[in-house]
Structures are given as structure tokens and as C-alpha cells.
Design an enzyme around this catalytic site. Structure first.
Site, PDB file in Angstrom:
ATOM      1  N   LYS A   1      38.916  42.490  47.509  1.00  0.00           N
ATOM      2  CA  LYS A   1      37.639  43.022  47.971  1.00  0.00           C
ATOM      3  C   LYS A   1      37.495  42.883  49.485  1.00  0.00           C
ATOM      4  O   LYS A   1      38.146  42.032  50.094  1.00  0.00           O
ATOM      5  CB  LYS A   1      36.490  42.243  47.303  1.00  0.00           C
ATOM      6  CG  LYS A   1      36.349  42.444  45.816  1.00  0.00           C
ATOM      7  CD  LYS A   1      35.226  41.566  45.272  1.00  0.00           C
ATOM      8  CE  LYS A   1      35.047  41.757  43.773  1.00  0.00           C
ATOM      9  NZ  LYS A   1      34.509  43.081  43.427  1.00  0.00           N
TER      10      LYS A   1
ATOM     11  N   ARG B   1      36.080  44.600  32.651  1.00  0.00           N
ATOM     12  CA  ARG B   1      36.243  45.373  31.412  1.00  0.00           C
ATOM     13  C   ARG B   1      37.465  44.908  30.621  1.00  0.00           C
ATOM     14  O   ARG B   1      37.519  45.062  29.401  1.00  0.00           O
ATOM     15  CB  ARG B   1      36.320  46.860  31.738  1.00  0.00           C
ATOM     16  CG  ARG B   1      37.514  47.305  32.537  1.00  0.00           C
ATOM     17  CD  ARG B   1      37.292  48.626  33.247  1.00  0.00           C
ATOM     18  NE  ARG B   1      36.304  48.488  34.311  1.00  0.00           N
ATOM     19  CZ  ARG B   1      35.909  49.480  35.094  1.00  0.00           C
ATOM     20  NH1 ARG B   1      36.425  50.690  34.940  1.00  0.00           N
ATOM     21  NH2 ARG B   1      35.015  49.283  36.030  1.00  0.00           N
TER      22      ARG B   1
END
Length: 498
Positions: free
Chosen positions: A277, A351
Site C-alpha cells: 500500500k 476476501r
């Protein structure tokens, strides 16, 4: 913080401060507020006439009573226009007033729950909302050692006028549990990653289970490997911290066949993996386990309230870090369900761990599922920080979840997962891929999870925008919010009622 419900007139209460309310569209005070005003030689109504007190939403005016009544101070709280007033807006307004009272050193605060609004609000709900407002609105969290501790409100007197005392007492009792549980979720979300590893999160779950005599099972890395949870393990590979799969069970209705599964994303720190990130605000990634925090907070309340329902909580917890062991873009992993997944992006990790957790919850026998996760930045683009995105494969179950959220004052908005979006998660070399690039990002995540929910009624709550706020507003304090904790609790209670 202690709460006491009383029928004593607010005129005679010798508290540090009392809260009175005034609406924007009224030129005069009504009811008990009018009585206080009369005792104070109409000083409040004079300020209203001179427009120094307007009653605008969230306006707080502090007045000293100078011995005119036993209470030392009065806070006049503006509730805005009466036709716009909802119990949620009232909850947020009382939180503003409570913070003001705490900031001036109030130890004992008195609040009136009167018949004024009993025609539109249940007294149980009103009592609950007032308590939640004060406990949530005055929440604090920090590690400072030199700063003088802030004086906190210690006692709350809830005075009842013209409505059922027992109803208000029931609301107060429920409100205490709801607020304490949400504040627990906030504590977990605010705790830095070095003090909230997967193992330490598992320890917190053990504390909650022991307190309420809930069944708990913590699966370690070896056990997770034996279950062939390849997606979960793939995310955890880059960290020295071992993953934990936390399973908690509450069976308050053993005669029911239905079992709700609460699944919470528990990434205790998310670097993004190899596809790391940006550095801006990466410190907030300690809150990437907010879904797990909400589930633990809800289980804490469920253990106290003992609803007539059956709940199994499944929390997959690990770190998503960068190392020589971390997964690569292009890797193929096998999931607990047997499906294979192509890793297209290492920062679409939530997920992956939820896929195995949802499949495992089904394996344990749940008949309906709600997962809670800080899943996508895209949901923030769609809904900002005011609403949680909800996705579901079952309209009836979605309606139940939305109703519970509405009752809790937590706003949700349903987004589509039509079959047309299935191509977003189709892979050329595996059953699924975990990322399709730009476009419909929140829907991509939901479509991926839908593949593992299968035919089981399922709802996905994407709290990426609501789990963390950069400024204090209403009941929400800057930082971790504990979003959807109260909604999960309300869902368990409602489900028991069905």
C-alpha cells in the site's frame, strides 16, 4: 459509569448538570424544561427570545443555575427541526451534549426521558438510545502517560416523566450492554498491531467466551493446514505471526434448526503484501480487523443478553505482510471448499481469508451468514463514510439484516451483485480470481464471496468506510467506530423473535 433510573423531579435533583432539549421550530420551552426555566427566573426563555439559543441541531448552551435549582448547571441541547427528529438523530445529539458535560468536569449528569416523544418512540428504545449516546459519545482511547487523565462522567441519573419506569429501565440495561460491546470493538480496532496480533486477538476472544460461558475453539496453523484452507494460509505466509481461526458458539435455542453465522475479517495489520500500500495513513491498517472486532463485540453482548437464537462466530485472523515467504501475484491456491483461486493482487487479501471462513461456517452447520469486513476502498467511493455497503444473495435475509441495522441507527445501502458481474471474478486458469482491476471494486469483492456462500442465505457488510473516522461526529469518536456491532446484536435478538 453507573446508571440509575429515577422518578424524582429534575427540579429537585442535586446533580452536577442536567440536560434539557429545545427544538428549532419552537419559540418556547415545554414540559419539564419550562419548569426549570421558571425556577431560573426565565433566563433560558430569555436567551431563546434573543436568539442566543436557537435550538439548531447539535447546539449546546451551558448555563449556571446560581442556586435557583439544586443542579449546578444546565445544558440546553438543540435537536433541530422536530419533523426531522429521529431516534438516531437524538442519540447523536445527546452524545454531543455528553461530551460537553465531560469536558467541563461533570461527574454526575441527569437526563430526562419524558412522555413528550412516547407517541413516536418506544420508551425502551428511548432509554437505550440515551444510554448509548452517553457511553459511546464519551469514549476515549490512548496510551499517553504524561497527560493528566480527563475527568469522566461517573454517574447518570435517568429521570422518567410520564412513561413506564420498567420500560425505561429495560432500555437502559440493554443500552449499557450494546454500548459496552461496541466500545469493546472500538478498543480492539484502535489497538496497534504490535499489541493486537492474531494470537492476542484470540486471547481477547477467550476472555469474552470465559466471561459468558461461550464455547470457543482456537485453531492454530497446523490445524488450519489440515483443513486445507489454502486461501487463508496464503495471506498469512508473509508474516512471522501465526494465523488463528477463532470459532465461538452460542446456542440459546437448541430446538431451532436455524443457526446464524457471523464471520469477521481479522487482518490485524494489512501492508498490502508484495503489492504494498502507499505509506499515507498506513497506520490505520491496524483497523483492518474491524469486522472481527464487530463480531467479538456482538458475541460479548449476546452472551449477556442470551437471546433465543443460535450463533456461530468464525473469525480468520492473520497479518498481510511483505517477506520472502509472501504470496506472489499469479499464485494459485486451493480453498477449503475445493475451489481454486488465482491471486491477481496481494492487497485483495480479505476476501481470501473470508472465503475459507465462510466455507468453514457452512461446514459447521450455519443456515444463514453475515460477514463483516473492511473489504474495499471502492465502497468508500460509492457511499463515503456514512453508510455501510450491503450485498446479499437472498432478498429476505437482506431485509432482516437491513431492518436490524435500521433499528440500531447504523445506516446501510444495498448494492447489486447481478449475474452480469460474475465475469469480474472469472479466471482463465483457476475457478476464480481475487481481483479484476479498476471498476466495480466493492462488487468484485462481494461477487467473490458469493461464490463461497453458494445457496446459503448470505449478506456481506463492507465497512471500509464506516469502521474508521478521521473526525468525531455524534456517537462516533475519531478512530475505530465499532461499526455494525449493534446491528449484529439486534439481528440476533430479532432472529430469536422469529
Amino acid at each position: 459509569m453507573q446508571f440509575k433510573v429515577s422518578t424524582e423531579s429534575i427540579i429537585t435533583l442535586a446533580s452536577d448538570c442536567i440536560i434539557l432539549t429545545h427544538t428549532e421550530d419552537k419559540d418556547m420551552l415545554l414540559g419539564l424544561a419550562q419548569q426549570v426555566d421558571e425556577q431560573m427566573d426565565h433566563r433560558i426563555s430569555q436567551l431563546i427570545a434573543e436568539k442566543e439559543i436557537k435550538g439548531t441541531y447539535g447546539e449546546v448552551t451551558l448555563l449556571h443555575t446560581w442556586g435557583k435549582i439544586p443542579a449546578k448547571r444546565v445544558l440546553v441541547l438543540g435537536l433541530g427541526k422536530e419533523e426531522k427528529l429521529t431516534i438516531d438523530r437524538a442519540r447523536n445529539a445527546y452524545a454531543i451534549a455528553a461530551r460537553k458535560a465531560q469536558s467541563i468536569g461533570v461527574r454526575e449528569l441527569a437526563v430526562v426521558v419524558s412522555q413528550k416523544y412516547k407517541a413516536i418512540w418506544n420508551p425502551v428504545d428511548l432509554g437505550q438510545a440515551v444510554v448509548e449516546a452517553i457511553q459511546l459519545g464519551t469514549y476515549t482511547f490512548n496510551y499517553k502517560t504524561k497527560e493528566k487523565p480527563q475527568q469522566k462522567i461517573e454517574r447518570i441519573l435517568v429521570t422518567v416523566d410520564g412513561i413506564s419506569v420498567k420500560a425505561v429501565e429495560a432500555g437502559v440495561e440493554r443500552g449499557i450492554i450494546f454500548a459496552e460491546s461496541q466500545n469493546l470493538a472500538r478498543d480492539l480496532g484502535n489497538t496497534p498491531a504490535n499489541k493486537m496480533t492474531p494470537s492476542l486477538l484470540a486471547d481477547k476472544a477467550k476472555e469474552v467466551a470465559k466471561k459468558h460461558r461461550l464455547e470457543i475453539n482456537i485453531l492454530d496453523k497446523k490445524q488450519i493446514q489440515e483443513l486445507n484452507m489454502g486461501a487463508f494460509l496464503a495471506v498469512s505466509k508473509g508474516s512471522d505471526e501465526e494465523p488463528k481461526l477463532i470459532v465461538m458458539k452460542y446456542f440459546g435455542a437448541p430446538e431451532y434448526k436455524d443457526v446464524i453465522g457471523f464471520v469477521g475479517k481479522g487482518i490485524t495489520f494489512d501492508s498490502g503484501g508484495i503489492q504494498i500500500k502507499p505509506d499515507k495513513d498506513m497506520d490505520e491498517m491496524k483497523g483492518d480487523m474491524a469486522g472481527a472486532a464487530a463480531v467479538l463485540g456482538a458475541m460479548n453482548a449476546i452472551g449477556s443478553l442470551e437471546p433465543h437464537a443460535n450463533i456461530i462466530a468464525v473469525i480468520p485472523s492473520c497479518e498481510n505482510m511483505v517477506s520472502g515467504h509472501a504470496i506472489h501475484p499469479g499464485d494459485i491456491v486451493e480453498t477449503f471448499s475445493g475451489k481454486t483461486v488465482e491471486i491477481k493482487h496481494t492487497d485483495a487479501e480479505g476476501r481470501l481469508i473470508l472465503a475459507d471462513a465462510i466455507s468453514y461456517a457452512k461446514h459447521l452447520g450455519v443456515t444463514k451468514i453475515v460477514d463483516v469486513a473492511t473489504l474495499t476502498g471502492s465502497v468508500i467511493s460509492a457511499l463515503g463514510h456514512h453508510m455501510t455497503g450491503i450485498f446479499s444473495n437472498d432478498p429476505d435475509w437482506a431485509k432482516e439484516v437491513k431492518t436490524a441495522a435500521n433499528l440500531s441507527g447504523e445506516k446501510v445501502w444495498e448494492l447489486p451483485i447481478d449475474d452480469d458481474y460474475e465475469e469480474l471474478v472469472e479466471s482463465e486458469i483457476a475457478d476464480l480470481k481475487n481481483d479484476a482491476g479498476f471498476g466495480a471494486g466493492a462488487i468484485q469483492g462481494a461477487m467473490f464471496l458469493k461464490a463461497f456462500a453458494g445457496d446459503t442465505p448470505w449478506a456481506h457488510l463492507d465497512i471500509a468506510g464506516t469502521s474508521w473516522l478521521s473526525e468525531t461526529k455524534g456517537v462516533n469518536i475519531k478512530g475505530a467506530t465499532g461499526a455494525m456491532t449493534r446491528s449484529l446484536i439486534a439481528l440476533a435478538i430479532r432472529f430469536g423473535g422469529n
